[in-house]
Enzyme design. Structure first.
Site, PDB file in Angstrom:
ATOM      1  CE1 TYR A  51      44.532  42.084  38.259  1.00  0.00           C
ATOM      2  CE2 TYR A  51      44.738  43.221  40.351  1.00  0.00           C
ATOM      3  CZ  TYR A  51      44.666  43.255  38.979  1.00  0.00           C
ATOM      4  OH  TYR A  51      44.745  44.462  38.326  1.00  0.00           O
ATOM      5  CG  HIS A 113      39.835  44.359  35.197  1.00  0.00           C
ATOM      6  ND1 HIS A 113      40.201  43.371  36.089  1.00  0.00           N
ATOM      7  CD2 HIS A 113      40.992  44.928  34.788  1.00  0.00           C
ATOM      8  CE1 HIS A 113      41.522  43.365  36.220  1.00  0.00           C
ATOM      9  NE2 HIS A 113      42.019  44.291  35.431  1.00  0.00           N
TER      10      HIS A 113
END
Ligand code: NDP
Length: 313
Positions: A51, A113
């Site tokens: 992010y 992830h």
């Protein structure tokens, strides 16, 4: 404000069932959102190396610790290992990099992830000269050994996975020396994921729902069902917004939710869901409108041997 309950991991650590998501929360907005969230009583913050906002989030968190609003141990902070650091020897350095970004000595939860790996190196989305994503077949079981080392070193209190399907979890449980405590997956009105949630619970793995609102305005153009008449009727019955009904629906699967917002009024709105509950009939009625559409598909990775969404559960 009603107290936010916890889920207890198989290793005894606890995770608040409600937190703030930060995907697509940009510098400038994200510091303010995290700071205001902590003021409002949020104690669970979800980010990821991908992010590119760990630094800003860390600044906001440290400022709230320094001004005495919270102590570090009051907070539950998650970050995630990106796909280009899946080799065993890359995992600890990647975790240390995230901690350096955050300015923290540990995270509460470190997740893989995605189960598939990319070419190692600098680029988040490495592409060849034809624009094709450069993937590798590094096995997530190898990656897990690096994750275990992060736990052993105290860099992460707990370790887990994200976007793993039931077959991948079974394979991982067959070799793990330190067990995954959490699987972070997409759950919302369209995609209630009951089979995978039940599977995880059976194996003592808690679930965190990402995109619990169906990521309104998503690039894939998937409608989020918040304007469905059933949701709208329930919002009138309970004097709540459609978003609150949707979040309550996801929460009542016995999982954690991390809705993202950088809008102050929505930070309050989203957490105001602990003073009512939906009946079993209402839960079933909402389940019946789910379209099964997935917002987060990572279509470029389709065909990879560890792409998670080819199997039913
Ligand atoms: P969400 O379902 O949380 O939706 C976020 C969007 O909804 C934003 O555009 C936000 O706008 C808007 N919104 C927030 N609250 C309301 C409300 N009350 N009414 C109407 N709209 C609202 O989607 P995300 O994909 O962001 O998922 C949540 C978090 O999960 C992420 O931020 C990230 O932390 C994590 N995640 C993890 C993934 C993984 O692979 N593990 C993948 C995707 C997400 P605004 O901010 O402008 O208010």
């Amino acid at each position: 404000m009603a107290e936010i309950p916890n889920l207890t991991f198989s290793n005894g650590h606890k995770m608040p069932v409600f937190g703030i998501g930060t995907y697509q929360s940009r510098a400038g907005d994200v510091e303010k959102a995290v700071s205001e969230a902590i003021n409002l009583g949020y104690r669970h913050i979800d980010t990821a190396y991908y992010y590119q906002n760990e630094k800003e989030i860390g600044q906001a968190v440290r400022a709230k610790i320094e001004d005495g609003t919270v102590k570090r141990e009051d907070l539950f902070i998650t970050t995630k290992l990106w796909n280009s650091f899946h080799k065993e020897e890359s995992v600890v350095p990647a975790c240390k990099k995230s901690l350096e970004n955050l300015g923290l000595s540990y995270v509460d939860l470190y997740l893989i992830h995605w189960p598939f790996a990319f070419k190692e190196g600098g680029d988040l989305l490495p592409k060849d000269e034809n624009g094709v994503l450069q993937m590798t077949d590094t096995d997530y079981l190898e990656t897990w050994r690096g994750m275990e080392e992060c736990a052993r070193l105290g860099l992460a209190r707990s370790i887990g996975i994200s976007n793993f399907n039931s077959e991948q979890i079974t394979r991982l449980l067959g070799v793990a020396k330190i067990l995954p405590v959490n699987n972070q997956i997409e759950v919302n009105v369209n995609l209630n994921q009951k089979p995978l949630i039940d599977f995880c619970k059976k194996h003592n793995i808690t679930v965190t729902a990402f995109s619990p609102l169906g990521q309104p305005g998503n690039r894939a153009g998937i409608p989020n069902s918040l304007d469905n008449p059933k949701i709208v009727d329930l919002s009138k019955k309970y004097n709540k917004t459609p978003a609150q009904i949707a979040l309550r629906y996801v929460l009542q699967h016995g999982i954690s939710i991390i809705p993202k917002t950088v809008t102050p009024s929505r930070l309050k709105e989203n957490m105001n869901i602990f003073d009512f509950s939906l009946t079993d009939e209402e839960m079933a009625a909402i389940a019946s409108i789910g379209t099964g559409q997935r917002v987060s598909r990572f279509g470029d990775a389709k065909g990879h041997k560890y792409y998670p969404f080819e199997v039913a559960v």
